[in-house]
Motif scaffolding. Structure first.
Motif, PDB file in Angstrom:
ATOM      1  N   ALA A  84       0.834  -1.209   0.000  1.00  0.00           N
ATOM      2  CA  ALA A  84       0.000   0.000   0.000  1.00  0.00           C
ATOM      3  C   ALA A  84       0.871   1.264   0.000  1.00  0.00           C
ATOM      4  O   ALA A  84       0.538   2.255  -0.652  1.00  0.00           O
ATOM      5  N   THR A  85       1.990   1.223   0.719  1.00  0.00           N
ATOM      6  CA  THR A  85       2.889   2.388   0.748  1.00  0.00           C
ATOM      7  C   THR A  85       3.474   2.627  -0.642  1.00  0.00           C
ATOM      8  O   THR A  85       3.556   3.773  -1.114  1.00  0.00           O
ATOM      9  N   ARG A  87       2.112   1.874  -3.415  1.00  0.00           N
ATOM     10  CA  ARG A  87       1.046   2.444  -4.260  1.00  0.00           C
ATOM     11  C   ARG A  87       0.980   3.960  -4.071  1.00  0.00           C
ATOM     12  O   ARG A  87       0.923   4.717  -5.037  1.00  0.00           O
ATOM     13  N   GLY A  88       1.040   4.391  -2.808  1.00  0.00           N
ATOM     14  CA  GLY A  88       0.990   5.828  -2.527  1.00  0.00           C
ATOM     15  C   GLY A  88       2.182   6.562  -3.130  1.00  0.00           C
ATOM     16  O   GLY A  88       2.039   7.650  -3.695  1.00  0.00           O
ATOM     17  N   SER A 246      -8.875  -2.085   6.961  1.00  0.00           N
ATOM     18  CA  SER A 246      -8.599  -1.461   5.660  1.00  0.00           C
ATOM     19  C   SER A 246      -8.104  -0.038   5.875  1.00  0.00           C
ATOM     20  O   SER A 246      -7.330   0.489   5.069  1.00  0.00           O
ATOM     21  N   ALA A 247      -8.521   0.586   6.988  1.00  0.00           N
ATOM     22  CA  ALA A 247      -8.046   1.948   7.294  1.00  0.00           C
ATOM     23  C   ALA A 247      -6.524   1.962   7.401  1.00  0.00           C
ATOM     24  O   ALA A 247      -5.861   2.902   6.952  1.00  0.00           O
ATOM     25  N   ARG A 248      -5.962   0.905   7.963  1.00  0.00           N
ATOM     26  CA  ARG A 248      -4.498   0.833   8.121  1.00  0.00           C
ATOM     27  C   ARG A 248      -3.815   0.859   6.744  1.00  0.00           C
ATOM     28  O   ARG A 248      -2.772   1.482   6.566  1.00  0.00           O
ATOM     29  N   LEU A 249      -4.423   0.181   5.764  1.00  0.00           N
ATOM     30  CA  LEU A 249      -3.828   0.165   4.425  1.00  0.00           C
ATOM     31  C   LEU A 249      -3.948   1.532   3.753  1.00  0.00           C
ATOM     32  O   LEU A 249      -3.027   1.985   3.063  1.00  0.00           O
ATOM     33  N   ARG A 250      -5.069   2.217   3.985  1.00  0.00           N
ATOM     34  CA  ARG A 250      -5.206   3.562   3.400  1.00  0.00           C
ATOM     35  C   ARG A 250      -4.214   4.527   4.048  1.00  0.00           C
ATOM     36  O   ARG A 250      -3.659   5.407   3.391  1.00  0.00           O
ATOM     37  N   ILE A 251      -3.962   4.328   5.339  1.00  0.00           N
ATOM     38  CA  ILE A 251      -2.959   5.162   6.016  1.00  0.00           C
ATOM     39  C   ILE A 251      -1.585   4.915   5.381  1.00  0.00           C
ATOM     40  O   ILE A 251      -0.809   5.845   5.149  1.00  0.00           O
ATOM     41  N   GLU A 253      -1.008   4.002   2.300  1.00  0.00           N
ATOM     42  CA  GLU A 253      -0.986   4.665   0.989  1.00  0.00           C
ATOM     43  C   GLU A 253      -0.726   6.169   1.176  1.00  0.00           C
ATOM     44  O   GLU A 253       0.116   6.758   0.479  1.00  0.00           O
ATOM     45  N   ASP A 254      -1.425   6.767   2.131  1.00  0.00           N
ATOM     46  CA  ASP A 254      -1.233   8.211   2.402  1.00  0.00           C
ATOM     47  C   ASP A 254       0.195   8.496   2.854  1.00  0.00           C
ATOM     48  O   ASP A 254       0.771   9.543   2.529  1.00  0.00           O
TER      49      ASP A 254
END
Ligand code: FES
Length: 602
Positions: A84-85, A87-88, A246-251, A253-254
């Motif tokens: 995820a990171t 991806r960001g 899933s919030a952890r994965l969005r974090i 990415e951010d």
């Protein structure tokens, strides 16, 4: 053959163009071959073996520190976080390259993970410095990893952004929620006292850590995550989202996007962090009833910063504590779990409450001030009476002030730390009693449950030689168990003293980090004897050995005359990292860092 000086569309082949020391991307920190252009040429040869194009290699390079280990369940989600990171990073035009450093888990590091924290900080510092990264995402989580990464990150002073793995979910047993590791200790104490049978303790063993992630209470990992937010080194929402959400994965990415931004602004930690950033961190530490370990870690982190080192000491923690109430109702000081704090809007809600006590113009890695970050984050307030709300308002705190206190007196001239909010028997916060002394961990293990041990509930248990040098790594043995014969009578708390540490997930009336430690020839803790009177008064911040000064002096001189008492020879002749540790570690009130790693140097 072509003229080697001819112009090539790619400036990497322009032998007349010097490669500056602060060049970005692949051109930074070239390996020394005596010919910088050849070094760059060779570097590109090898990185192309991984399939990268010239286009990819022209982007800002964002390193991702990978601390995955199959011995580290707190970091089990790191492969997903890296994906995820990346991806960001790539969505923002960067090139993501992950690389490994040491991984430390509390239960799999012998003698203790703290013994290896400084080694991990060296690994982090040197790998961040050595490799061509324009910014680095530091992925950590378990107790010692985030402090080690920030220590190393400050010393390397390249742009860094932290990403934590996040807390685990709670489990349950017989309808009662459970979480590592406060409930590991409570239930084990019940089993020791004979009030829980083997079937229950065995079933509970399956439920205490039911998912990947860091301990689900306000232990050291959660404390350090909240502190990273207060310092501005991590997005506000980054501290509390569960590891498996899933919030952890969005974090993640951010965080990747933020790292690309940090590479552009070149905001390195020595520029982001000021004295006021650390005062904010201490305010948050007190308001969350955070781990006593965080005091040691913060002192070590501060010691790495050339401009802040020496401006904050143990007294600062106490001063801030006196004006900061405990607002977060989490174990071990309260009743709830990290998921509840997350569902209470986590650090964003806490920072809103704490605004009157914070320096809002401190910087964050985003380039915005902390105040701007708080104001710009979307907030969905949770009603105060909601069953998931574990956050108290500033004017209705869980504990009025000073969840962590600093005690001083002849027994701790350099200071000692207690988490007063986690005391289970508040009469012990002002207590005078007779010492029952254990010379070291082995002596404790041998005698604590001896039915013949002369001890009662008013005794003060003293454990010597578990400090940074005395028991290298300063183990979390400060939670001295209640002698079984007293536990069986229902005694749940006693005043306990040591120069060691205690898990952030543990509670009780426990004095820790006594400085100087008993292995120091001048230490008063080192000459306490069974039967001596000790006075502890938390209100007055006093920790006193009630023995005449001339007797104390005489005992110290006698002990100094004993050749093997201090272990100097062991310090000088031990090989390898252990020897380096014993010769270089400073005291708990300086962060138990290696002197040669501090900003002041050796
Ligand atoms: Fe890793 Fe508790 S053991 S955070």
């Amino acid at each position: 053959m072509a003229d080697s000086n001819q112009q090539h569309p790619n400036s990497d082949y322009d032998l007349n163009a010097p490669i500056p020391g602060d060049a970005p991307g692949l051109r930074q920190g070239l390996t020394s071959y005596g010919d910088a252009h050849f070094s760059l040429f060779l570097r590109k040869v090898f990185i192309k073996a991984l399939g990268y194009s010239e286009d990819a290699l022209s982007r800002p390079i964002i390193g991702i520190v990978n601390t995955y280990s199959s011995f580290n369940p707190c970091h089990a989600n790191i492969p997903q976080l890296i994906e995820a990171t990346k991806r960001g990073i790539q969505l923002s035009g960067g090139l993501a390259i992950d690389f490994p450093t040491i991984s430390l888990h509390e239960s799999f590091a012998s003698p203790t993970s703290m013994f290896l924290r400084n080694l991990m900080s060296m690994d982090t510092e040197e790998m961040v410095r050595a490799q061509p990264c324009d910014a680095v995402v530091l992925i950590g989580g378990c107790d010692k990893t985030t402090p080690a990464q920030l220590m190393g990150g400050i010393s390397a002073n390249k742009p860094i952004v932290h990403l934590v793995t996040g807390p685990m979910m709670p489990g349950s047993h017989r309808g009662v929620r459970l979480g590592a590791c406060t409930d590991c200790r409570n239930n084990w104490a019940s089993f020791r006292a004979g009030t829980m049978d083997v079937e229950d303790i065995s079933a509970i063993n399956d439920e205490l850590a039911p998912t990947a992630g860091t301990c689900g209470v306000m232990g050291t990992a959660s404390t350090m995550a909240c502190i990273l937010v207060a310092l501005g080194m991590m997005p506000i929402k980054g501290a509390t989202a569960p590891a498996v959400s899933s919030a952890r994965l969005r974090i993640a990415e951010d965080t990747g996007k933020l790292a690309v931004q940090a590479a552009a602004t070149k905001l390195a930690p020595q520029q982001v962090l000021t004295r006021e950033s650390f005062l904010n961190a201490i305010t948050v530490l007190q308001a969350i009833g955070g781990s006593t370990n965080a005091v040691v870690h913060l002192l070590a982190i501060i010691g790495r910063h050339p401009e802040v080192a020496g401006t904050i000491n143990l007294d600062t923690f106490d001063e801030i504590g006196r004006r900061t109430p405990l607002l977060v109702d989490l174990k071990p000081s309260g009743d709830n779990y990290m998921t509840d704090f997350h569902n209470s809007d986590g650090m964003l809600a806490l920072l809103h409450e704490l605004k009157p006590l914070l320096y809002l113009d401190t910087r964050t890695v985003s380039g915005k001030t902390l105040g701007e970050e708080i104001a710009s984050a979307p907030r969905i307030p949770v009603p105060r009476n909601s069953p998931v709300n574990c956050l108290h308002p500033l004017d209705e705190p869980l504990y009025p002030a000073s969840s962590l206190v600093v005690l001083k007196g002849n027994l701790a001239p350099g200071g000692a730390v207690m988490k007063a909010s986690a005391s289970k028997d508040r009469r012990l916060l002002q207590h005078k009693g007779k010492a029952v002394v254990f010379a070291n961990s082995a002596d404790l293990a041998q005698r604590i449950d001896d039915p013949a041990l002369e001890v009662d509930e008013d005794s003060i248990l003293v454990l010597q030689n578990i400090g940074p040098v005395g028991n290298p790594g300063m183990p979390e043995a400060g939670l001295i168990p209640i002698p079984r014969k007293l536990a069986e009578q229902g005694v749940q708390d006693m005043l306990r003293l040591s120069d060691g540490r205690m898990s952030g997930t543990a509670g009780g009336t426990i004095v820790l980090h006594i400085s100087p430690e008993s292995a120091d020839p001048e230490s008063v803790l080192g000459i306490v004897k069974t039967g001596d009177a000790i006075e502890c008064d938390v209100e007055e911040r006093i920790l006193q050995l009630c023995v005449p000064e001339e007797v104390i002096r005489r005992r110290i001189e006698t002990r100094k005359a004993e050749p093997k008492a201090i272990g100097k020879a062991a310090q000088e002749h031990t090989r390898g990292y252990r020897g380096l540790y014993m010769r270089s570690v400073n005291q708990a009130n300086q962060g138990a860092d290696f002197g040669f790693l501090t900003a002041a140097g050796p």
